[in-house]
Write a protein that holds these residues in place. Structure first.
Motif, short mmCIF file in Angstrom:
data_model
loop_
_atom_site.label_atom_id
_atom_site.label_comp_id
_atom_site.label_asym_id
_atom_site.label_seq_id
_atom_site.Cartn_x
_atom_site.Cartn_y
_atom_site.Cartn_z
N ASN A 44 1.01 -1.24 0.03
CA ASN A 44 -0.01 -0.11 0.09
C ASN A 44 1.12 1.28 -0.03
OD1 ASN A 44 0.27 0.84 2.75
ND2 ASN A 44 -0.18 -1.17 3.14
N ASN A 45 0.09 2.41 -0.23
CA ASN A 45 1.04 3.70 -0.40
C ASN A 45 0.63 4.57 0.75
OD1 ASN A 45 1.53 6.51 -1.16
ND2 ASN A 45 2.60 5.26 -2.95
N ARG A 46 1.18 4.64 1.75
CA ARG A 46 0.82 6.00 2.60
C ARG A 46 1.84 7.17 2.80
NH1 ARG A 46 -0.10 2.07 8.04
NH2 ARG A 46 -1.76 0.72 7.22
N SER A 47 1.43 8.17 2.47
CA SER A 47 2.03 9.26 2.57
C SER A 47 3.22 9.34 1.64
CB SER A 47 2.62 9.73 4.01
OG SER A 47 1.50 9.82 4.92
N GLU A 91 5.70 3.50 0.03
CA GLU A 91 5.04 2.06 -0.38
C GLU A 91 5.48 1.29 0.95
OE1 GLU A 91 4.35 0.69 -4.46
OE2 GLU A 91 6.29 1.67 -4.61
N ARG A 92 4.48 0.71 1.51
CA ARG A 92 4.61 -0.24 2.69
C ARG A 92 3.80 -1.53 2.57
NH1 ARG A 92 6.13 2.81 7.35
NH2 ARG A 92 6.28 5.12 6.86
N LEU A 93 4.61 -2.50 3.38
CA LEU A 93 3.89 -3.79 3.62
C LEU A 93 3.18 -3.83 4.79
CD1 LEU A 93 3.48 -6.62 3.19
CD2 LEU A 93 5.62 -7.19 4.40
N GLY A 94 1.90 -3.33 5.01
CA GLY A 94 1.27 -3.14 6.15
C GLY A 94 1.53 -1.92 6.74
N SER A 95 2.27 -1.79 8.00
CA SER A 95 2.76 -0.68 8.47
C SER A 95 4.42 -0.52 8.26
CB SER A 95 2.51 -0.75 10.00
OG SER A 95 3.15 -1.68 10.52
N LEU A 96 4.88 -1.72 7.65
CA LEU A 96 6.23 -1.57 7.33
C LEU A 96 6.78 -0.93 6.35
CD1 LEU A 96 7.25 -5.28 8.43
CD2 LEU A 96 7.14 -3.33 9.97
N VAL A 117 -4.48 -10.92 15.85
CA VAL A 117 -3.41 -9.84 15.26
C VAL A 117 -3.92 -9.67 13.78
CG1 VAL A 117 -1.12 -9.74 14.51
CG2 VAL A 117 -1.60 -11.10 16.40
N SER A 118 -3.95 -8.31 13.78
CA SER A 118 -4.41 -7.69 12.56
C SER A 118 -3.47 -7.95 11.25
CB SER A 118 -4.64 -6.17 12.59
OG SER A 118 -3.47 -5.64 12.98
N ASP A 119 -4.04 -8.11 10.39
CA ASP A 119 -3.15 -8.36 9.12
C ASP A 119 -3.31 -7.28 8.17
OD1 ASP A 119 -1.22 -9.40 7.32
OD2 ASP A 119 -2.32 -11.55 7.12
N PRO A 120 -2.95 -6.37 8.06
CA PRO A 120 -3.09 -5.14 7.19
C PRO A 120 -2.58 -5.25 5.76
CG PRO A 120 -1.53 -4.25 8.73
CD PRO A 120 -2.00 -5.68 9.07
N ALA A 121 -1.63 -6.42 5.69
CA ALA A 121 -0.95 -6.37 4.43
C ALA A 121 -1.68 -7.68 3.51
CB ALA A 121 0.40 -6.97 4.65
#
Length: 254
Positions: A121-124, A127-132, A155-159
């Motif tokens: 995903n793209n945050r700000s 590009e990230r893998l979940g929060s990483l 455990v959430s899995d945002p990726a």
């Protein structure tokens, strides 16, 4: 906290590997990293959820001074820099980074993640893998088998891809390191730096190496230089964890 766990145990795991004793460093390093993740998985299953949501990058140097062999491995954005030092002036040259950054934005890494059933995903603008913001590391088991396949995991899995079947997921986050081998000549002098991104993201490799050599020529010892660099990096605004190891390799004097 996870970095401290890896710092305390990984070198022991590596030293105990039979492949390490046989000078098969590549196999030994990969096996030790996999063994570390297995230990973290056992801890997750029986003690704490921390290994699922916390992780650590890795930079490893194995040096055989008798043979002049240097093996370097890394996961994530911890790095190793090697420079030669002029025999008379100590001026550094041939400055080169021996490691590779593992980022979700790298096409090959993004493809690997997606083929495993993950999503970048793209945050700000990053590009990230979940929060990483990295694609290879130890720990962070929520992005690895078997934790990322548990449908009822707390455990959430945002990726995870919304369309991927959990049983078909691979490791979104990899513990397979980049590894390279170099030959060090006995009639040359070298400077070896092992650094976390809290240092390398703040200053480019050439300026950092030149700064280290200036401090060395002023009489500072390697451990003092490393401490100064780590402290200065950590004290800057918006700093990340800063780690620095400095090694002066003087070769054999004629």
């Amino acid at each position: 906290m996870m970095g401290n766990q890896v710092h305390k145990s990984l070198h022991h795991l590596l030293a105990r590997r039979p492949e390490f004793q046989q000078d098969d460093w590549v196999t030994a390093i990969k096996a030790a990293l996999a063994e570390e993740d297995s230990i973290l998985l056992d801890r997750f299953e029986h003690e704490s959820a921390e290994p699922a949501v916390s992780g650590s990058t890795v930079a490893i140097c194995c040096l055989n001074l008798t043979k002049g062999e240097l093996m370097v491995s890394n996961l994530g954005d911890s790095h190793v820099i090697l420079a030669e030092r002029d025999l008379k002036t100590e001026h550094p040259y041939h400055i080169r980074r021996l490691t590779q950054a593992h980022k979700p934005s790298i096409p090959s890494e993004k493809t690997r993640i997606e083929q495993a059933g993950g999503v970048v995903n793209n945050r700000s603008g990053t590009e990230r893998l979940g929060s990483l913001n990295m694609s290879r590391a130890l720990g962070d088991l929520q992005y690895k088998n078997p934790v990322n396949t548990l449908m009822d995991s707390s455990v959430s899995d945002p990726a995870s891809s919304a369309t991927s079947r959990s049983e078909s997921r691979g490791n979104f986050l990899s513990n397979d390191p980049y590894t390279t081998r170099r030959t060090l000549h006995t009639d040359r002098r070298y400077l070896l730096l092992v650094l976390s991104d809290g240092v390398t993201d703040r200053v480019d490799d050439t300026n950092l190496v030149q700064h280290v050599m200036k401090l060395s020529m002023r009489g500072k010892r390697a451990n003092e230089i490393a401490q100064e660099i780590a402290t200065n990096s950590a004290n800057r605004p918006h700093s990340d964890n800063a780690t620095c190891i400095v090694a002066m390799l003087d070769g054999q004097k004629p």
